[in-house]
Every structure is written in structure tokens, then in C-alpha cells.
Motif scaffolding. Structure first.
Motif, PDB file in Angstrom:
ATOM      1  N   VAL A 135      22.519   6.690  64.823  1.00 50.63           N
ATOM      2  CA  VAL A 135      21.897   6.323  63.309  1.00 50.63           C
ATOM      3  C   VAL A 135      20.439   7.026  63.531  1.00 50.63           C
ATOM      4  O   VAL A 135      19.997   7.311  62.332  1.00 50.63           O
ATOM      5  CB  VAL A 135      21.688   4.749  63.192  1.00 50.63           C
ATOM      6  N   LYS A 136      19.675   6.878  64.582  1.00 49.18           N
ATOM      7  CA  LYS A 136      18.364   7.509  64.420  1.00 49.18           C
ATOM      8  C   LYS A 136      18.445   9.044  64.074  1.00 49.18           C
ATOM      9  O   LYS A 136      17.608   9.348  63.195  1.00 49.18           O
ATOM     10  CB  LYS A 136      17.775   7.614  65.828  1.00 49.18           C
ATOM     11  N   ILE A 137      19.449   9.712  64.390  1.00 44.55           N
ATOM     12  CA  ILE A 137      19.657  11.189  64.012  1.00 44.55           C
ATOM     13  C   ILE A 137      20.010  11.074  62.491  1.00 44.55           C
ATOM     14  O   ILE A 137      19.373  11.960  62.043  1.00 44.55           O
ATOM     15  CB  ILE A 137      20.946  11.682  64.801  1.00 44.55           C
ATOM     16  N   LEU A 138      20.484  10.134  61.856  1.00 43.67           N
ATOM     17  CA  LEU A 138      20.752  10.436  60.496  1.00 43.67           C
ATOM     18  C   LEU A 138      19.606   9.944  59.851  1.00 43.67           C
ATOM     19  O   LEU A 138      19.485  10.538  58.574  1.00 43.67           O
ATOM     20  CB  LEU A 138      22.173   9.236  60.291  1.00 43.67           C
ATOM     21  N   GLU A 139      18.801   9.206  60.507  1.00 44.70           N
ATOM     22  CA  GLU A 139      17.547   8.737  59.828  1.00 44.70           C
ATOM     23  C   GLU A 139      16.726  10.063  59.699  1.00 44.70           C
ATOM     24  O   GLU A 139      15.934  10.491  58.748  1.00 44.70           O
ATOM     25  CB  GLU A 139      17.119   7.587  60.267  1.00 44.70           C
ATOM     26  N   GLU A 140      16.779  10.601  60.911  1.00 44.73           N
ATOM     27  CA  GLU A 140      15.887  11.938  60.818  1.00 44.73           C
ATOM     28  C   GLU A 140      16.209  12.946  59.958  1.00 44.73           C
ATOM     29  O   GLU A 140      15.355  13.547  59.325  1.00 44.73           O
ATOM     30  CB  GLU A 140      16.062  12.306  62.285  1.00 44.73           C
ATOM     31  N   VAL A 141      17.499  13.195  59.708  1.00 47.99           N
ATOM     32  CA  VAL A 141      18.010  14.185  58.740  1.00 47.99           C
ATOM     33  C   VAL A 141      17.717  13.570  57.356  1.00 47.99           C
ATOM     34  O   VAL A 141      17.362  14.331  56.383  1.00 47.99           O
ATOM     35  CB  VAL A 141      19.783  14.529  58.843  1.00 47.99           C
ATOM     36  N   GLY A 142      17.865  12.264  57.223  1.00 47.06           N
ATOM     37  CA  GLY A 142      17.389  11.623  55.737  1.00 47.06           C
ATOM     38  C   GLY A 142      18.740  11.688  54.801  1.00 47.06           C
ATOM     39  O   GLY A 142      18.618  11.815  53.620  1.00 47.06           O
ATOM     40  N   ILE A 143      19.816  11.291  55.433  1.00 44.28           N
ATOM     41  CA  ILE A 143      21.153  11.331  54.558  1.00 44.28           C
ATOM     42  C   ILE A 143      20.988  10.195  53.600  1.00 44.28           C
ATOM     43  O   ILE A 143      20.296   9.222  53.933  1.00 44.28           O
ATOM     44  CB  ILE A 143      22.417  11.426  55.314  1.00 44.28           C
ATOM     45  N   ALA A 144      22.090  10.103  52.640  1.00 48.52           N
ATOM     46  CA  ALA A 144      22.017   9.020  51.646  1.00 48.52           C
ATOM     47  C   ALA A 144      22.668   7.797  52.143  1.00 48.52           C
ATOM     48  O   ALA A 144      22.034   6.570  51.771  1.00 48.52           O
ATOM     49  CB  ALA A 144      22.963   9.715  50.380  1.00 48.52           C
ATOM     50  N   TYR A 145      23.647   7.882  52.829  1.00 48.47           N
ATOM     51  CA  TYR A 145      24.111   6.495  53.203  1.00 48.47           C
ATOM     52  C   TYR A 145      25.165   6.830  54.888  1.00 48.47           C
ATOM     53  O   TYR A 145      25.299   7.584  55.044  1.00 48.47           O
ATOM     54  CB  TYR A 145      25.231   5.981  52.144  1.00 48.47           C
ATOM     55  N   LEU A 146      25.225   5.522  55.376  1.00 51.39           N
ATOM     56  CA  LEU A 146      25.961   5.287  56.595  1.00 51.39           C
ATOM     57  C   LEU A 146      26.918   4.429  56.189  1.00 51.39           C
ATOM     58  O   LEU A 146      26.785   3.090  55.611  1.00 51.39           O
ATOM     59  CB  LEU A 146      25.010   4.716  57.508  1.00 51.39           C
ATOM     60  N   SER A 147      28.293   4.679  56.504  1.00 49.56           N
ATOM     61  CA  SER A 147      29.494   3.838  56.108  1.00 49.56           C
ATOM     62  C   SER A 147      29.719   3.473  57.576  1.00 49.56           C
ATOM     63  O   SER A 147      30.155   4.074  58.568  1.00 49.56           O
ATOM     64  CB  SER A 147      30.720   4.528  55.513  1.00 49.56           C
ATOM     65  N   LEU A 148      30.097   2.133  57.929  1.00 46.19           N
ATOM     66  CA  LEU A 148      30.402   1.298  59.044  1.00 46.19           C
ATOM     67  C   LEU A 148      31.704   0.829  58.852  1.00 46.19           C
ATOM     68  O   LEU A 148      31.983  -0.303  58.144  1.00 46.19           O
ATOM     69  CB  LEU A 148      29.450   0.406  59.669  1.00 46.19           C
ATOM     70  N   ALA A 149      32.750   1.466  59.359  1.00 41.87           N
ATOM     71  CA  ALA A 149      34.033   0.812  59.535  1.00 41.87           C
ATOM     72  C   ALA A 149      34.291  -0.125  60.353  1.00 41.87           C
ATOM     73  O   ALA A 149      34.040   0.166  61.634  1.00 41.87           O
ATOM     74  CB  ALA A 149      35.024   1.949  59.535  1.00 41.87           C
ATOM     75  N   GLU A 150      34.698  -1.626  60.361  1.00 41.29           N
ATOM     76  CA  GLU A 150      34.689  -2.689  61.256  1.00 41.29           C
ATOM     77  C   GLU A 150      36.389  -2.589  61.783  1.00 41.29           C
ATOM     78  O   GLU A 150      37.131  -2.133  60.815  1.00 41.29           O
ATOM     79  CB  GLU A 150      34.059  -3.844  60.868  1.00 41.29           C
TER      80      GLU A 150
END
Length: 265
Positions: free
Chosen positions: A172-187
Motif C-alpha cells: 500500500v505504501k507503494i500505491l501511496e507513493e504513486v498517488g493512485i485514485a483508489y485501493l480495492s480490498l477483496a475480503e
């Protein structure tokens, strides 16, 4: 009213079969480790098929991994050309990106294997490449972090890491660094499936400043609890929509839901 539609980009990696590959060749994966506890659908005749064990994959060369990064970028261009508003990278469910992340399936000794940061390199590179094509504000990523299961290799639901909290918070830190719009977590969505730990949900929220979507056998009540706690911004529903195309109105008005009929799915 105009809607918004994102194309989800997949690569199944080792979860495939020689009959599905060009020239009947082996599927590709980070390492030559065959997938267990999963079946793949193969054609046996016109309009008919059967479920078969996946074929043993061959390991990608370092050059081929870098070529795959470019192919993800091209797929993103194709999605925009086709009229999609953005793309979601499918990095869950035991498929290719998940195979690179997992120590169970990645036994490489090059820059894409070994340490956790090396195993996350493919994720970082494809996310950057796709963001460079469509814009970071039009990119989402899906993960399926499993914390407990009776099966150590639930391929369709993801791969269970020795330390899933550290693995996915670093991702998730990588995604924050890139600055993407959203994260989808499939449970996990089977009966009596374990809930994601609250400590993990809180760490994800603290780490990621974009929108967070949760999915996986949610009810309105369970979804509201996640929203009220501040862990997520959106709840995704899948199966209930099949029997209830007016699902948002039913939830808003507390109307009863039609039961899902598996025979019509």
C-alpha cells in the motif's frame, strides 16, 4: 446521467493450461511452481469444456518481466482507446502480480525476487507504467490480503503470506507513493471466513490517502460499520446486484432483498 467505467487488467500467470497458450507452450510465472488447489477451464469442443489442473509454468526471464511491464502500459492505452475512464490493476486472487508478491510463488534470484521490496518491484513498475499512460487519478489497484485460512494456498482468493500485515502495508505504501485514485480490498467471502483484523484496516487507512473500497459478502449493516469506523470510503456489492438491480434504492429505503438464485448466475 453519464456513468464511470474502469477496465480491470488481468494476467493469470501460472493459473492456466498449455491448451490455452500460443503454440501449446507452458504458462509463464515468476517461478516454475505449479498451482495447487485450483482448476482452469479448458475447451474440449465447440461450446463445451471441462475443468483441468493448471499446467506447470516456466519462469519468466528478467527481460520478459520488463516486457510485461510495457504490455500493461499498452493494455492501459487500449482501454482508453476503447472508451474506458480508467483502469484497475488486478493484483489479487493468486494471479500474476500476486504471484510476484508472494514468497510461496516467487523464488527468483534477480531484482524481482528475494526480499519483500524486490517481490513488490513488479507491482511498483506496472503501477507507475499504467499511471504514466492514463494518469494516476484514473488508476485503481485490487488486493486480496488473507490473514487466516484452513487452506495455505487459496489461489482464487489469494495467497496467504507469513506476515500478511507487513506484506500488504508495504504494498500500500507503494500505491501511496504513486498517488493512485483508489485501493480495492477483496475480503474472503466463504462461510465463516475470517474478518480482516481491525489493526490492518486502521494501518491501511493511515497509510493510504486515496479512496478505499471494501468488497466481500458485505451487507448494508456491515458496510456501514466499516464506513462509520473510517476504515473505508466505499463498499462494493456483487452478487446482490444480480437479483436486485435496484440495490442502492433497496438499501437506502431498507426494502427487503430478492434472494440470489445461483441457477441464473
Amino acid at each position: 446521467r453519464r456513468g464511470v467505467i474502469f477496465a480491470q487488467l488481468w494476467h493469470v500467470g501460472r493459473v492456466s493450461h498449455t491448451s490455452l497458450q500460443p503454440g501449446g507452450e507452458a504458462p509463464v510465472a515468476p517461478s516454475a511452481i505449479r498451482a495447487d488447489n485450483v482448476k482452469v477451464f479448458i475447451e474440449t469442443g465447440p461450446g463445451t469444456g471441462t475443468l483441468a489442473d493448471p499446467s506447470t509454468p516456466r519462469a519468466l526471464s528478467t527481460k520478459e518481466v520488463k516486457e510485461l511491464v510495457e504490455l500493461y502500459a499498452q493494455a492501459a492505452r487500449n482501454a482508453l482507446d476503447a472508451g474506458f475512464d480508467g483502469v484497475e490493476l488486478h493484483c489479487a486472487n493468486g494471479y500474476l502480480v500476486n504471484q510476484f508478491i508472494s514468497a510461496h510463488t516467487n523464488q527468483r534470484d534477480d531484482e524481482y525476487g528475494g526480499s519483500l521490496q524486490n517481490r513488490l518491484r513488479f507491482l511498483r513498475e506496472i503501477t507507475l507504467a499504467v499511471a504514466g499512460v492514463v494518469g494516476k487519478e484514473r488508476v485503481g489497484v485490487r488486493f486480496a490480503p488473507l490473514f487466516a485460512t484452513t487452506d495455505e494456498d487459496r489461489v482464487y482468493l489469494g495467497l496467504v503470506e507469513e506476515d500478511p500485515h507487513q506484506t500488504y502495508i508495504e504494498a500500500v505504501k507503494i500505491l501511496e507513493e504513486v498517488g493512485i485514485a483508489y485501493l480495492s480490498l477483496a475480503e474472503a467471502d466463504w462461510e465463516n471466513a475470517p474478518e480482516l483484523p481491525e489493526t490492518f484496516r486502521e494501518a491501511v487507512r493511515k497509510t493510504f490517502s486515496g479512496k478505499i473500497i471494501y468488497a466481500g459478502k458485505y451487507t448494508a449493516e456491515r458496510g456501514n460499520r466499516v464506513i462509520r469506523a473510517g476504515w473505508g470510503d466505499l463498499i462494493a456489492f456483487g452478487r446482490p446486484f444480480i437479483a436486485n438491480p435496484d440495490l442502492p434504492a433497496r438499501i437506502a429505503n431498507n426494502w427487503p432483498l430478492n434472494p440470489v438464485d445461483p441457477s441464473t448466475m
